[in-house]
Design a protein around this motif. Structure first.
Motif, mmCIF file in Angstrom:
data_model
loop_
_atom_site.group_PDB
_atom_site.id
_atom_site.type_symbol
_atom_site.label_atom_id
_atom_site.label_comp_id
_atom_site.label_asym_id
_atom_site.label_seq_id
_atom_site.Cartn_x
_atom_site.Cartn_y
_atom_site.Cartn_z
ATOM 1 N N VAL A 56 0.843 -1.195 0.000
ATOM 2 C CA VAL A 56 0.000 0.000 0.000
ATOM 3 C C VAL A 56 0.878 1.245 0.000
ATOM 4 C CG1 VAL A 56 -1.987 -1.058 1.150
ATOM 5 C CG2 VAL A 56 -0.155 -0.068 2.534
ATOM 6 N N ASN A 57 0.352 2.285 -0.605
ATOM 7 C CA ASN A 57 1.014 3.587 -0.565
ATOM 8 C C ASN A 57 0.513 4.346 0.653
ATOM 9 O OD1 ASN A 57 2.409 3.175 -3.022
ATOM 10 N ND2 ASN A 57 0.551 3.693 -4.165
ATOM 11 N N THR A 58 1.430 4.848 1.447
ATOM 12 C CA THR A 58 1.054 5.487 2.707
ATOM 13 C C THR A 58 1.669 6.870 2.819
ATOM 14 O OG1 THR A 58 2.945 4.743 4.053
ATOM 15 C CG2 THR A 58 1.116 3.193 3.778
ATOM 16 N N VAL A 59 1.080 7.663 3.715
ATOM 17 C CA VAL A 59 1.669 8.921 4.130
ATOM 18 C C VAL A 59 1.683 8.920 5.654
ATOM 19 C CG1 VAL A 59 -0.548 10.146 4.084
ATOM 20 C CG2 VAL A 59 1.587 11.435 3.923
ATOM 21 N N LEU A 60 2.766 9.351 6.238
ATOM 22 C CA LEU A 60 2.902 9.333 7.688
ATOM 23 C C LEU A 60 2.069 10.443 8.315
ATOM 24 C CD1 LEU A 60 4.367 7.970 10.084
ATOM 25 C CD2 LEU A 60 6.138 9.718 9.852
ATOM 26 N N LEU A 61 1.146 10.068 9.201
ATOM 27 C CA LEU A 61 0.326 11.042 9.912
ATOM 28 C C LEU A 61 0.783 11.252 11.348
ATOM 29 C CD1 LEU A 61 -3.259 10.076 8.659
ATOM 30 C CD2 LEU A 61 -1.663 11.752 7.704
ATOM 31 N N ASP A 62 1.453 10.264 11.924
ATOM 32 C CA ASP A 62 1.975 10.389 13.297
ATOM 33 C C ASP A 62 3.102 9.384 13.461
ATOM 34 O OD1 ASP A 62 1.495 12.102 15.521
ATOM 35 O OD2 ASP A 62 0.872 10.379 16.693
ATOM 36 N N SER A 63 4.269 9.864 13.859
ATOM 37 C CA SER A 63 5.466 9.022 13.901
ATOM 38 C C SER A 63 5.507 8.151 15.156
ATOM 39 C CB SER A 63 6.716 9.898 13.854
ATOM 40 O OG SER A 63 6.819 10.656 15.052
ATOM 41 N N VAL A 64 6.436 7.208 15.160
ATOM 42 C CA VAL A 64 6.661 6.348 16.328
ATOM 43 C C VAL A 64 6.990 7.192 17.554
ATOM 44 C CG1 VAL A 64 8.219 4.617 17.314
ATOM 45 C CG2 VAL A 64 7.353 4.334 14.986
ATOM 46 N N GLU A 65 7.854 8.193 17.360
ATOM 47 C CA GLU A 65 8.250 9.044 18.487
ATOM 48 C C GLU A 65 7.067 9.851 19.005
ATOM 49 O OE1 GLU A 65 11.620 8.020 15.902
ATOM 50 O OE2 GLU A 65 9.709 9.026 15.498
ATOM 51 N N SER A 66 6.266 10.369 18.096
ATOM 52 C CA SER A 66 5.102 11.154 18.504
ATOM 53 C C SER A 66 4.089 10.287 19.245
ATOM 54 C CB SER A 66 4.452 11.802 17.279
ATOM 55 O OG SER A 66 3.297 12.531 17.638
ATOM 56 N N GLN A 67 3.872 9.067 18.760
ATOM 57 C CA GLN A 67 2.953 8.170 19.443
ATOM 58 C C GLN A 67 3.435 7.863 20.863
ATOM 59 O OE1 GLN A 67 -0.093 6.067 18.854
ATOM 60 N NE2 GLN A 67 -0.337 8.074 17.933
ATOM 61 N N ALA A 68 4.729 7.640 21.020
ATOM 62 C CA ALA A 68 5.274 7.385 22.354
ATOM 63 C C ALA A 68 5.033 8.581 23.266
ATOM 64 C CB ALA A 68 6.767 7.072 22.262
ATOM 65 N N ASN A 69 5.263 9.786 22.749
ATOM 66 C CA ASN A 69 5.058 10.992 23.557
ATOM 67 C C ASN A 69 3.596 11.142 23.967
ATOM 68 O OD1 ASN A 69 7.767 11.652 23.361
ATOM 69 N ND2 ASN A 69 7.479 13.036 21.636
ATOM 70 N N ARG A 70 2.670 10.847 23.059
ATOM 71 C CA ARG A 70 1.246 10.983 23.380
ATOM 72 C C ARG A 70 0.844 10.020 24.495
ATOM 73 N NH1 ARG A 70 -0.987 14.074 19.309
ATOM 74 N NH2 ARG A 70 0.176 14.073 17.336
ATOM 75 N N GLN A 71 1.274 8.771 24.389
ATOM 76 C CA GLN A 71 0.902 7.792 25.404
ATOM 77 C C GLN A 71 1.595 8.090 26.737
ATOM 78 O OE1 GLN A 71 1.601 3.927 23.466
ATOM 79 N NE2 GLN A 71 0.878 4.922 21.587
ATOM 80 N N GLU A 72 2.841 8.516 26.676
ATOM 81 C CA GLU A 72 3.575 8.876 27.887
ATOM 82 C C GLU A 72 2.890 10.032 28.614
ATOM 83 O OE1 GLU A 72 8.202 9.539 29.040
ATOM 84 O OE2 GLU A 72 7.487 10.558 27.237
ATOM 85 N N THR A 73 2.452 11.037 27.876
ATOM 86 C CA THR A 73 1.772 12.182 28.474
ATOM 87 C C THR A 73 0.492 11.749 29.178
ATOM 88 O OG1 THR A 73 2.670 13.717 26.841
ATOM 89 C CG2 THR A 73 0.670 14.404 27.977
ATOM 90 N N LEU A 74 -0.263 10.863 28.566
ATOM 91 C CA LEU A 74 -1.510 10.382 29.176
ATOM 92 C C LEU A 74 -1.229 9.574 30.438
ATOM 93 C CD1 LEU A 74 -3.457 9.451 25.944
ATOM 94 C CD2 LEU A 74 -4.059 11.255 27.569
ATOM 95 N N LEU A 75 -0.210 8.741 30.412
ATOM 96 C CA LEU A 75 0.144 7.979 31.615
ATOM 97 C C LEU A 75 0.594 8.918 32.735
ATOM 98 C CD1 LEU A 75 2.018 4.964 29.970
ATOM 99 C CD2 LEU A 75 -0.116 4.846 31.260
#
Length: 368
Positions: A56-75
């Motif tokens: 599939v052809n994809t475009v990045l909407l949220d990176s691995v690092e950004s996802q980690a930061n989002r979950q870390e902030t919620l925790l």
């Protein structure tokens, strides 16, 4: 999840995350982050991936690092995590969970604990030595470093042998079948001021003192002709995709009860994000295609697990209360004091643009 699910999951190899999402905007228009590749102009990051075996052809909407930061902030918001903070001269405190490198971030290198530089304290030295002792210390004082990764990138230890803890959670959000879209900008001025109109001398001088060139647009005035740049995308749908490494979790030199607490933190971070919603940034709201809990799949068994916040939080609290004393989290944060160099950098950052521009001019005049 019942209490028996956690030990069963730790015997698996990985958790697969594949959550179909749709763009809240019915036209599929979504604002992605933009990247510069090989020092070229910033643009959305397009890549070819395989999803369930299909190219599939994809475009990045949220990176691995950004996802980690989002979950870390919620925790950090919802769990009484052990914390290390650095206090600046104006009383502001920065938590390790706000720093990119967590407890290993260089901001803590520039701080003292009871008068001793942090990197000389027994706590830091235990981490710097690596091995089992470091992982036990991190579990007690910075468990999310073990979850989302960390690297001791400064100090006397060469980078090649410095302790590293690879991330256990690697998720990203991809847009599928993306089409180029344009981001527009314009400004209508009720005064009818043409953009090329010269500024009065006093206004122009004030802008120049702030490091500007003295143009009308820099004052936020005048008309801005409509313009468009290919910085947005339209996608057919999106997907939260990635994996949690249970092999990596088992490789940590920790007692089983500590590894199970880390797994609960991972699952709770995923569940909290799912409950709070997938708002990535302005113009980038995503909605799960199916209502209900976040479902992840254990590999290789294929067992599907439904992640919900409250059962996970209750289970985490129960297991934390049962930890042996040597693994218990401190109930109060450790507060370090910024050294003079860090405070000076922070003072400089608080200066207005005018002061910074003036200091730059004075330096250039002195050097000239």
């Amino acid at each position: 999840m019942n209490s028996m699910a956690i030990p069963q999951l730790t015997s698996q190899l990985a958790l697969e995350v594949l959550l179909p999402l749709r763009v809240a905007n019915p036209s599929g228009l979504v604002r992605p982050p933009v990247y510069s590749v090989d020092e070229k102009s910033f643009a959305p990051l397009r890549q070819t991936r395989y999803l369930q075996g299909q190219e599939v052809n994809t475009v990045l909407l949220d990176s691995v690092e950004s996802q980690a930061n989002r979950q870390e902030t919620l925790l950090y918001r919802h769990v009484p995590l052990p914390d290390l903070r650095v206090e600046l001269f104006d009383g502001r405190q920065v938590s390790q969970y706000e720093a990119p490198g967590r407890i290993l971030d260089p901001i803590f290198r520039e701080a003292h604990w009871n008068g001793t530089p942090f990197h000389q304290t027994p706590l830091f030295q235990a981490i710097a030595k690596g091995g089992e002792g470091a992982e036990r210390t991190l579990f007690r004082h910075s468990p999310l470093t073990l979850v989302y990764g960390g690297w001791l990138s400064y100090g006397d230890t060469p980078a090649e042998v410095a302790p590293k803890w690879p991330r256990l959670v690697a998720l990203e959000v991809l847009g599928l079948d993306s089409k180029e879209a344009y981001r527009t900008s314009s400004r209508w001025d009720p005064l009818g001021l043409p953009g090329e109109l010269p500024l009065p001398e006093a206004m122009s001088q004030a802008l120049k003192e702030r490091g500007k060139k003295g143009r009308l647009s820099e004052a936020g005035l005048g008309r801005m002709p409509p313009a468009a740049s290919p910085l947005d995308v339209a996608v057919r749908k999106a997907v939260l995709v990635g994996a949690v490494s249970l092999v990596g979790l088992r490789n940590l030199r920790l007692p089983q009860e500590a590894r199970e607490v880390l797994l609960l933190l991972i699952l709770l971070g995923l569940a909290l994000q799912h409950r709070e919603g997938y708002r990535l940034r302005s113009g980038a709201d995503l909605v799960p295609e199916e209502a209900g809990c976040l479902k992840v799949r254990a590999l290789p068994s294929g067992e599907e697990v439904c992640l919900e916040v409250e059962p996970l939080r209750e289970e985490l609290e129960r297991r934390l209360s049962q930890l042996p004393e040597e693994l218990r989290w401190p109930t109060e944060p450790i507060v370090l004091t910024a050294n003079e160099e860090l405070n000076q950098l922070y003072r400089n950052a608080l200066l207005g643009k005018a002061e910074r521009a003036k200091a730059k001019r004075e330096k250039e005049e002195k050097e000239g």
